[in-house]
Enzyme design. Structure first.
Site, PDB file in Angstrom:
ATOM      1  N   SER A   1       2.894   0.535 -18.478  1.00  0.00           N
ATOM      2  CA  SER A   1       2.645   0.310 -17.050  1.00  0.00           C
ATOM      3  C   SER A   1       3.176  -1.057 -16.625  1.00  0.00           C
ATOM      4  CB  SER A   1       1.165   0.484 -16.719  1.00  0.00           C
ATOM      5  OG  SER A   1       0.364  -0.367 -17.510  1.00  0.00           O
ATOM      6  N   ARG A   2       2.404  -2.127 -16.885  1.00  0.00           N
ATOM      7  CA  ARG A   2       2.857  -3.459 -16.496  1.00  0.00           C
ATOM      8  C   ARG A   2       2.446  -4.487 -17.548  1.00  0.00           C
ATOM      9  NH1 ARG A   2       6.132  -1.646 -13.735  1.00  0.00           N
ATOM     10  NH2 ARG A   2       6.402  -1.732 -11.470  1.00  0.00           N
TER      11      ARG A   2
ATOM     12  N   HIS B   1      11.546  -1.425 -21.002  1.00  0.00           N
ATOM     13  CA  HIS B   1      11.096  -0.955 -19.682  1.00  0.00           C
ATOM     14  C   HIS B   1      11.924   0.240 -19.190  1.00  0.00           C
ATOM     15  CE1 HIS B   1       8.814  -2.333 -15.850  1.00  0.00           C
ATOM     16  NE2 HIS B   1       8.903  -1.021 -15.934  1.00  0.00           N
TER      17      HIS B   1
ATOM     18  N   GLU C   1      10.241 -10.227 -18.504  1.00  0.00           N
ATOM     19  CA  GLU C   1      11.311  -9.264 -18.781  1.00  0.00           C
ATOM     20  C   GLU C   1      12.584  -9.739 -18.084  1.00  0.00           C
ATOM     21  OE1 GLU C   1      10.015  -5.439 -17.413  1.00  0.00           O
ATOM     22  OE2 GLU C   1       8.224  -5.463 -18.646  1.00  0.00           O
TER      23      GLU C   1
END
Lengths: 322, 318
Positions: free
Chosen positions: A239-240, A287, A269
């Site tokens: 998710s994050r 990601h 990132e």
């Protein structure tokens, strides 16, 4: 006359083609996505009606305030929108949209892959093979953890969390979840609701994150909460990265608290913490939870549909504020 | 009366060695390679626990001491044990059926997802610190959800995989020697021939037995009949695949990705696989979970206990 669109992030060719057919489009020249100053300059120079971007472009309050008045909508090509100050957008009257729904299955597939891969040590095994194998692996060596029949805890039971649960049912997993509110029975489908994240953790042989980032969830996975998991648990995050205190996660992965982790997202990132790369018991991905051609196209098209709807006076399809 | 002696030819999971030592005079080993002197080590033993890779042929079984009354193999397959020779000497043989099905199906689902979503490539890129940011088509994989899954061999493992795949919204098709009864088939679509089966396999997973009848079943001709961009998984037997043909298809892109746990001639592996990015490779660890290996070990010991007590074990090889 066509409306003016700034396409500030790189998107698949099919999306660029459609954007150019629908709008008078300024395309990010590449090789990188536009920066905030580049986006603001392009929007001003071209008197843009709309901007399309993604999580590489932090549209914070200052950036929102600096947008020229002509910009009516900001459409992010993502489901997460922690990079988009929606409060500031609302204050300015800037319509804000995301692309929910179209990446649900793709992202849940990926999260489940990470869970299986981490539990069954797939990435570690692949490295053994590419080095040539050539040695006997004992019956008790390099064993993974079975997924089938275990307990899965899900933080955030939105679309993707529920799709994760649906996949887990095919593996006879017992499902626990924590969300801000309890789901109705027809969406809960037998999953056990936990009133707090902490109350859920002791039940989680596997823990998968499907919550948005933000102040309420920042570092919700930390030394204190990781300690509440059963020993040998497997952690999954597609998710994050902001949900995780990465120092605490690294500790848990090296001191035996966690058996393994599967990570598609990081606090920084693409300059993620390279200490993760030194570990065998993590599966790492850059990601790519939504990285299938079908899904990336659908996300881009959805952002364009939001822009078209707003500029036609019909309002947003996926509004982030109302 | 002292506990009967049990020779164990390989190192086993800790829990299993502990139970063996509790209930038998267990001769354990720390070694993971085949025992060179099984006959000598078996002197006075009542039972022997062996593994695939130990060659218990007629000559070896004939040379075992008369004290040996049971052989247990830590595996489903017993190609390596000459069962007829054992029976001729009054030696019971037990194996570990069924308990591997779930772990192997999990492995197949992992191979499908990891290959389709290019997990190996992403891992290698990020560990080498070559992640430079997002790009529109970077590592764009094949969506698994909602696709058609073709299962070659809908036995126990194939059916476990079908159940898992349904959670991903996949439509299940299968090809087998015979159609299954409705209760086992579920909503899976039976294809009596390759001609109708292969073209619907967006994802093809192999779950057929090895042997001469299926050797190199997935050859160049059958690969050509798959839809372009198909994903292939094999957690069954390496001999099912013509490696040269599959490597060529991975290079041409006709097969988008492959996930393999087994290899023709393993542990020797066609080196062509190591040079292709779009293959996810595992070293035959389909059943390698603690739970499964413990279950196999307990089943081995359950079987031996039954033989010792004069009962017929459920896992007796007939």
């Amino acid at each position: 006359m066509k409306s003016k669109l700034i396409l500030g992030c790189l998107v698949p060719t099919d999306v660029v083609t459609r954007a150019c057919a629908m709008f008078d489009t300024v395309v990010a020249p590449g090789p990188n996505d536009m920066t905030v100053p580049e986006m603001l300059a392009a929007a001003t120079d071209h008197r843009a009606d709309a901007i399309v971007f993604t999580n590489t472009l932090p549209l914070n309050a200052a950036a929102v305030a600096a947008l020229p008045d002509c910009v009516k909508i900001g459409a992010t090509v993502s489901v997460g929108y922690d990079h988009f100050d929606v409060v500031a957008a609302r204050a300015r009257g800037l319509v804000a949209t995301n692309t929910p729904g179209v990446l649900t299955e793709c992202t849940a597939d990926f999260a489940f892959m990470l869970m299986l891969d981490a539990a069954r040590r797939g990435a570690e095994y692949d490295r053994i093979m590419r080095k040539g194998w050539r040695y006997r692996i004992g019956q008790g060596d390099l064993l993974g953890v079975r997924v089938t029949g275990k307990r899965l805890g899900i933080l955030g039971m939105g679309r993707i969390g529920r799709a994760m649960a649906q996949r887990a049912r095919g593996f006879d997993m017992e499902i626990f979840y924590h969300s801000r509110t309890r789901l109705p029975p027809e969406l809960e489908l037998g999953a056990t609701y936990c009133a707090t994240f902490e109350a859920m953790l002791p039940h989680c042989d596997f823990l998968s994150m499907h919550a948005p980032a933000g102040p309420a969830t920042d570092k919700i996975v930390n030394a204190r909460t990781l300690a509440l998991l059963p020993d040998g648990a497997v952690f999954v995050n597609a998710s994050r990265g902001g949900l995780v205190d990465e120092d605490a996660l690294l500790d848990a992965l090296t001191n035996g608290k966690l058996f393994a982790a599967g990570l598609d997202v990081f606090r920084q990132e693409p300059d993620y913490d390279l200490r993760f790369a030194a570990l065998e018991n993590v599966v790492l991905a850059p990601h790519v939870g939504s990285a299938s051609k079908e899904t990336r196209n659908a996300m881009g098209f959805r952002a364009l549909d939001n822009v078209a709807s707003v500029l036609a006076g019909n309002g947003p399809i996926d509004p982030l504020w109302t | 009366m002292p506990n009967p002696t049990l020779l164990v030819t390989r190192r086993l999971p800790d829990a299993i060695e502990a139970r063996a030592a509790r209930d038998y005079d267990a001769r354990l080993t720390a070694c993971d390679t085949p025992m060179p002197d099984v006959v000598a080590q078996a002197a006075g033993a009542w039972g022997v626990v062996c593994c695939p890779g130990d060659k218990f042929d007629a000559a070896l079984i004939g040379a075992l001491p008369d004290s040996v009354k049971a052989i247990a193999t830590f595996s489903v397959g017993y190609d390596h044990v000459d069962v007829a020779a054992a029976h001729a000497r009054g030696i019971a043989v037990v194996n570990t059926p069924d308990v591997l099905s779930v772990a192997t199906a999990e492995c197949a689902m992992l191979l499908i997802l990891a290959a389709a979503r290019r997990a190996g490539e992403g891992e290698r890129m990020i560990r080498a610190d070559r992640w430079e940011g997002w790009a529109p088509t970077q590592l764009m994989g094949t969506l698994v959800s909602g696709r058609r899954l073709g299962i070659f061999g809908l036995g126990r493992i194939g059916r476990e995989l079908a159940k898992m795949a349904r959670g991903f919204g996949m439509q299940i098709h299968y090809h087998d020697v015979a159609r299954l009864p409705p209760a086992l088939e579920g909503d899976a679509v039976f294809h009596p021939t390759d001609a109708t089966f292969l073209p619907v396999c967006d994802v093809l997973s192999l779950h057929a037995p090895g042997g001469a009848g299926t050797r190199h079943w997935l050859n160049a001709e059958r690969i050509a009949a798959l839809p372009r961009g198909a994903v292939v998984a094999n957690a069954a037997r390496g001999t099912l695949i013509d490696d040269i043909a599959l490597i060529a298809a991975l290079k041409s892109g006709h097969v988008a990705a492959a996930g393999l746990d087994v290899y023709d001639g393993e542990p020797q592996v066609n080196p062509g696989y190591r040079s292709v990015e779009n293959a996810v490779l595992l070293p035959h660890l389909g059943s390698a979970t603690t739970e499964t290996r413990d279950a196999m070990g307990h089943l081995v010991l359950d079987g031996l206990d039954a033989v010792l007590a004069g009962r017929v074990p459920a896992n007796l090889v007939r």
